[in-house]
Design a protein around this motif. Structure first.
Motif, PDB file in Angstrom:
ATOM      1  N   GLY A 145       0.831  -1.202   0.000  1.00  0.00           N
ATOM      2  CA  GLY A 145       0.000   0.000   0.000  1.00  0.00           C
ATOM      3  C   GLY A 145       0.864   1.249   0.000  1.00  0.00           C
ATOM      4  N   PHE A 146       0.321   2.315  -0.580  1.00  0.00           N
ATOM      5  CA  PHE A 146       1.038   3.596  -0.659  1.00  0.00           C
ATOM      6  C   PHE A 146       0.026   4.717  -0.504  1.00  0.00           C
ATOM      7  CE2 PHE A 146       2.546   7.180  -3.314  1.00  0.00           C
ATOM      8  CZ  PHE A 146       3.753   7.438  -2.663  1.00  0.00           C
ATOM      9  N   ASP A 147       0.417   5.795   0.162  1.00  0.00           N
ATOM     10  CA  ASP A 147      -0.475   6.951   0.249  1.00  0.00           C
ATOM     11  C   ASP A 147       0.352   8.222   0.447  1.00  0.00           C
ATOM     12  OD1 ASP A 147      -2.960   8.162   0.140  1.00  0.00           O
ATOM     13  OD2 ASP A 147      -3.273   8.059   2.301  1.00  0.00           O
ATOM     14  N   HIS A 175      -4.139   4.597   5.900  1.00  0.00           N
ATOM     15  CA  HIS A 175      -4.617   4.402   4.524  1.00  0.00           C
ATOM     16  C   HIS A 175      -3.696   3.447   3.757  1.00  0.00           C
ATOM     17  CE1 HIS A 175      -6.810   8.568   4.741  1.00  0.00           C
ATOM     18  NE2 HIS A 175      -7.256   7.686   5.608  1.00  0.00           N
ATOM     19  N   ALA A 176      -2.377   3.615   3.923  1.00  0.00           N
ATOM     20  CA  ALA A 176      -1.433   2.723   3.230  1.00  0.00           C
ATOM     21  C   ALA A 176      -1.570   1.295   3.747  1.00  0.00           C
ATOM     22  CB  ALA A 176      -0.005   3.235   3.406  1.00  0.00           C
ATOM     23  N   ASP A 226      -4.766  -0.258   2.321  1.00  0.00           N
ATOM     24  CA  ASP A 226      -4.622  -0.673   0.920  1.00  0.00           C
ATOM     25  C   ASP A 226      -3.752  -1.927   0.801  1.00  0.00           C
ATOM     26  OD1 ASP A 226      -6.157   0.466  -1.056  1.00  0.00           O
ATOM     27  OD2 ASP A 226      -4.828   2.195  -1.331  1.00  0.00           O
ATOM     28  N   GLN A 235       4.609   4.067   2.674  1.00  0.00           N
ATOM     29  CA  GLN A 235       4.541   2.741   2.060  1.00  0.00           C
ATOM     30  C   GLN A 235       4.274   1.731   3.157  1.00  0.00           C
ATOM     31  OE1 GLN A 235       8.444   2.544   0.176  1.00  0.00           O
ATOM     32  NE2 GLN A 235       7.417   2.424  -1.800  1.00  0.00           N
TER      33      GLN A 235
END
Ligand code: MG
Length: 158
Positions: free
Chosen positions: A8-10, A44-45, A48, A151
């Motif tokens: 995941g990434f944000d 959020h990351a 995801d 990340q």
């Protein structure tokens, strides 16, 4: 037993007058992440990463920033809903690892508190959750504290 890895990434801008909510804790800092929700880029990351590993839709699809239901939302509640979806199809988190790249708040003094909070939110032992802060070496659009990029990687088993 099968296992899956998820990534995941944000990214969020850091702006004046917003609480600096990262990794489920509030860090004392003059700027905080701008967002439809509380802007917690760490949660959020991670969300995801979990959804990705489980083969589910991504965070932006499931929790649209057009949906007033999520306006000002506590991202911890959003992550709890992600975990519910992941567990509903039999997956269980094994570990989560996170890199937070920012020149806004210093992460190191808050690592322990953040790991403890993430472990609690994810139902994992503290040693199964890790967090590292990284400087951006003054490079790129996020330099100087303009934003935070995160990340996250996770492992699921079922
Ligand atoms: Mg976000």
């Amino acid at each position: 037993m099968s296992t899956r890895v998820g990534l995941g990434f944000d990214v969020h801008r850091l702006v004046d007058g917003r609480p600096c909510v990262l990794g489920g804790i509030v860090i004392p800092h003059p700027t905080g992440p701008l967002g439809h929700s509380d802007g917690d880029a760490v949660l959020h990351a991670i969300g995801d990463a979990l959804l990705g590993a489980a083969g589910l839709d991504d965070l932006g699809t499931l929790y649209s920033d057009k949906d007033p239901k999520w306006k000002g939302a506590n991202s911890a509640e959003l992550l709890a809903d992600v975990l519910r979806r992941v567990r509903a199809i039999g997956w269980k988190p094994v570990n989560v690892d996170v890199v937070i790249a920012t020149e806004g708040p210093r992460i190191a003094p808050h690592r322990a508190a953040m790991r403890a909070k993430l472990a609690e939110l994810l139902g994992l032992a503290v040693d199964a959750v890790n967090v590292k802060g990284k400087s951006l070496e003054g490079l790129g659009a996020l330099a100087g504290g303009a934003g935070v990029a995160v990340q996250a990687v996770c492992l699921l088993e079922r």
